[in-house]
Scaffold this motif. Structure first.
Motif, PDB file in Angstrom:
ATOM      1  N   ILE A 103       0.836  -1.202   0.000  1.00 54.99           N
ATOM      2  CA  ILE A 103       0.000   0.000   0.000  1.00 54.99           C
ATOM      3  C   ILE A 103       0.872   1.254   0.000  1.00 54.99           C
ATOM      4  O   ILE A 103       0.574   2.230  -0.711  1.00 54.99           O
ATOM      5  CB  ILE A 103      -0.952  -0.013   1.218  1.00 54.99           C
ATOM      6  N   GLU A 104       1.954   1.243   0.786  1.00 60.50           N
ATOM      7  CA  GLU A 104       2.856   2.393   0.795  1.00 60.50           C
ATOM      8  C   GLU A 104       3.491   2.590  -0.583  1.00 60.50           C
ATOM      9  O   GLU A 104       3.632   3.722  -1.062  1.00 60.50           O
ATOM     10  CB  GLU A 104       3.949   2.211   1.846  1.00 60.50           C
ATOM     11  N   GLY A 107       1.018   4.192  -2.834  1.00 59.27           N
ATOM     12  CA  GLY A 107       0.951   5.621  -2.531  1.00 59.27           C
ATOM     13  C   GLY A 107       2.111   6.393  -3.138  1.00 59.27           C
ATOM     14  O   GLY A 107       1.931   7.514  -3.651  1.00 59.27           O
ATOM     15  N   TYR A 115      -3.327   6.603   0.569  1.00 60.62           N
ATOM     16  CA  TYR A 115      -2.733   5.276   0.705  1.00 60.62           C
ATOM     17  C   TYR A 115      -1.688   5.273   1.815  1.00 60.62           C
ATOM     18  O   TYR A 115      -1.581   4.309   2.587  1.00 60.62           O
ATOM     19  CB  TYR A 115      -2.104   4.842  -0.617  1.00 60.62           C
ATOM     20  N   ASP A 116      -0.921   6.335   1.891  1.00 56.41           N
ATOM     21  CA  ASP A 116       0.101   6.418   2.936  1.00 56.41           C
ATOM     22  C   ASP A 116      -0.540   6.471   4.317  1.00 56.41           C
ATOM     23  O   ASP A 116      -0.062   5.836   5.260  1.00 56.41           O
ATOM     24  CB  ASP A 116       0.969   7.657   2.701  1.00 56.41           C
ATOM     25  N   ASN A 291     -10.583  -2.241   1.293  1.00 56.86           N
ATOM     26  CA  ASN A 291      -9.246  -2.699   0.931  1.00 56.86           C
ATOM     27  C   ASN A 291      -8.834  -3.917   1.752  1.00 56.86           C
ATOM     28  O   ASN A 291      -8.202  -4.848   1.231  1.00 56.86           O
ATOM     29  CB  ASN A 291      -8.231  -1.562   1.118  1.00 56.86           C
TER      30      ASN A 291
END
Length: 614
Positions: A103-104, A107, A115-116, A291
């Protein structure tokens, strides 16, 4: 400070475990008098013996007297619960950093800060869970030393190098985790963000290595390697680690942990959604829950295949183990497993169907939901139909035998393999409809693409059915078993080809309207809770099966269990212990959720503190 508290807890558990490991030999009694005499008689070293070759003792032959006991305490239940709690938390803290890293990275690639923020909130929940994992690991070490000292010593001698490596990796993982979390807002932008992402990669590498090492100790007890007939170890560390079932367990646990981690953070998102005070919070945690559910479903779909692979390897290692697993005393546990997995699929699908309410274009697909639900329910019913029934003598007489006249044919594996493939296939179909519900396709070949997908699903479904029915009931046993492989391949081909067609067809598609995040009924969030509870219960049950398949052996066919609890308990007993463990774990998880909420609150107490003079 929170940082200081977490570091103290983790380091304390680490030091206690290491101290116990290395002080074990100094305080360990001999298994029995004959072994003590044998040790004394060979105390004088042979000058001609090579100094580089380690000499390992044979597997001890123990009696009930060799197992320490505490009045009123059942040693097996204590170790069982502590080990299972440690495994649940361990699965969570290994899995969450995997999708936090992904996810990071998303982002960073998209430059979307949401996302972050989501990745940071996921890892925030992991911090307290990591401390609890360390505490439970230390407690498990002491319970094993206290209640099963000879077993612990036997395994520690064989795995001493890997245990030492485990301790070092644990320390390294702890250091990286705390830098990764507490440095999140510091390492932002430019090269700093790349440094932070690299720390996330290291965190995952250390976590997986720790899991793989611990798996080696577990699988060695199931499929021991490099042992002679007396249980004397005559190999090196790698021979012990790389035993027959090590790789299948590694694959199965990795996939299962990702699915499990997704379900737990999904429950966290549901918890926050239901307690949200405004629309913005509900929208944020609705998006987070979606998510998390996507991660859980994505890992859940291949999980049955990983389970079949592990079971097949068990059969390959020991036919007796395989027969006991699926056709003996553990067979009815797999009926409960089928019910729990069915609950997972149904709750995941229900959440997706509720999620279609976020879109203004979902009405185009809503009428298909009832047909998907029928297929899922029928497949679920077939999957948990038993082959033989538990009946009284009078019931057996009335029925004419242990097999039901009409439903008995659904109790064998060809029917169940067919059912699980349809569960997976139609769960993917639910997700495809959800993904399409807010999109207008713009490519000129949309009708051709849809027709190709319909033909793919129809042809694949017919092929899965023929393989299950004809090869499952009208051929010999070898072909029956082999037919499951093309069934799996058919399901994978349908999903992969359909994903490719859908991705090409909806590339550049227009939105019907902005998705209304937060427009979800409260009941949808309880589907996420059900997903987490079902996964927890399922992991506990399968953890018992994995350990119990050894029956009255500490190390299968090598080191016999001589304790008072060296018997296979009844199904009701197992269900009660696993249920107690599940309740304890979920209570601890709710505490972790609450703690993460409290830590984010900053209350300003006006009038309490003295005002500073200028």
């Amino acid at each position: 400070m929170l940082l200081t508290r977490n570091i103290r807890i983790t380091c304390g558990a680490f030091l206690l475990a290491v101290f116990a490991m290395f002080m074990l030999s100094a305080f360990m009694p001999a298994a029995n008098a004959s072994e003590a005499a044998a040790t004394a008689s060979t105390a004088v070293p042979d000058a001609a013996a090579p100094a580089t070759k380690a000499i390992f003792p044979p597997a001890p032959k123990l009696t009930e007297a060799d197992y320490p006991s505490i009045k009123g305490v059942n040693a097996r239940v204590v170790v069982w619960l502590v080990a299972q709690l440690h495994l649940w938390f361990g699965a969570f803290v290994v899995a969450v950093p995997m999708f936090v890293f992904i996810i990071e990275a998303i982002g960073m690639a998209t430059r979307e800060q949401r996302y972050d923020k989501m990745a940071y909130e996921f890892i925030k929940v992991t911090i307290t869970a990591y401390s609890l994992t360390a505490l439970l690991g230390g407690l498990l070490s002491f319970c094993l030393i206290l209640f099963y000292p000879d077993l612990f010593q036997y395994l520690a001698l064989i795995f001493k190098e890997s245990m030492f490596a485990y301790a070092l990796l644990f320390f390294a993982e702890s250091a990286v985790l705390y830098i990764y979390y507490y440095g999140w807002h510091w390492l932002q932008g430019g090269n700093k963000k790349w440094v932070h992402l690299t720390l996330g990669l290291l965190l995952n590498a250390f976590g997986l290595l720790l899991m793989f090492l611990a798996n080696a100790w577990t699988t060695f007890m199931m499929s021991p390697a490099a042992l002679d007939a007396a249980g004397v170890f005559n190999g090196d560390t790698w021979a012990a680690i790389h035993n027959f079932l090590w790789n299948p367990i590694n694959l199965h646990r990795t996939v299962a942990n990702v699915a499990y981690g997704g379900s737990i953070v999904g429950a966290y998102a549901a918890f926050k959604f239901l307690s949200a005070k405004n629309k913005e919070e509900r929208a944020h945690y609705d998006w987070m829950g979606y998510n998390a559910n996507f991660i859980a479903i994505g890992a859940l779909l291949p999980l049955p295949f990983a389970g079949y692979y592990l079971t097949a390897e068990m059969y390959a290692y020991s036919q007796q183990m395989g027969i006991t697993l699926m056709g003996g005393v553990f067979a009815w546990i797999f009926i409960i497993q089928a019910v729990l997995i069915g609950a997972l699929f149904l709750s995941a699908n229900y959440y997706l169907w509720c999620g279609m309410g976020r879109s203004e274009g979902a009405h185009r697909y809503n009428h298909w939901i009832k047909y998907i639900a029928v297929v899922l329910v029928v497949s679920f019913l077939v999957w948990f139909t038993p082959h033989t029934l538990v009946l009284t003598n009078s019931e057996l007489k009335d029925l004419g035998g242990p097999y039901h006249k009409y439903l008995g044919v659904l109790g064998i594996m060809p029917a169940k393999n067919t059912a699980v493939n349809f569960l997976i296939l139609f769960t993917y179909l639910s997700f495809m409809f959800y993904r399409r519900s807010n999109k207008f396709v713009t490519v000129s070949w949309a009708k051709v693409g849809n027709a190709a997908q319909v033909a793919l699903f129809v042809a694949g479904s017919i092929n899965i059915t023929i393989l299950g029915v004809y090869h499952g009931y009208f051929t010999n046993t070898v072909i029956k078993i082999a037919a499951s492989i093309p069934q799996v391949l058919t399901t994978l081909v349908i999903i992969i080809v359909s994903v490719i067609i859908d991705a090409l067809m909806y590339k550049g598609a227009k939105d019907v309207a902005p998705l209304r995040w937060g427009r979800m009924p409260p009941r949808s969030q309880y589907a996420l809770f059900l997903l987490a509870v079902s996964f927890t219960w399922l992991m506990g049950l399968m953890g018992y099966v994995r350990s119990g398949i050894r029956q009255h052996w500490h190390v299968y066919n090598m080191f016999r269990d001589g304790s008072p609890d060296a018997f296979t308990p009844g199904l009701d007993y197992v269900a009660n212990i696993v249920s107690i463990g599940t309740i304890i774990f979920m209570a601890m998880v709710i505490f972790v959720f609450w703690l993460s909420t409290v830590s984010g609150k900053h209350v300003v107490s006006k009038g309490y503190w003295k005002e500073q003079q200028a």
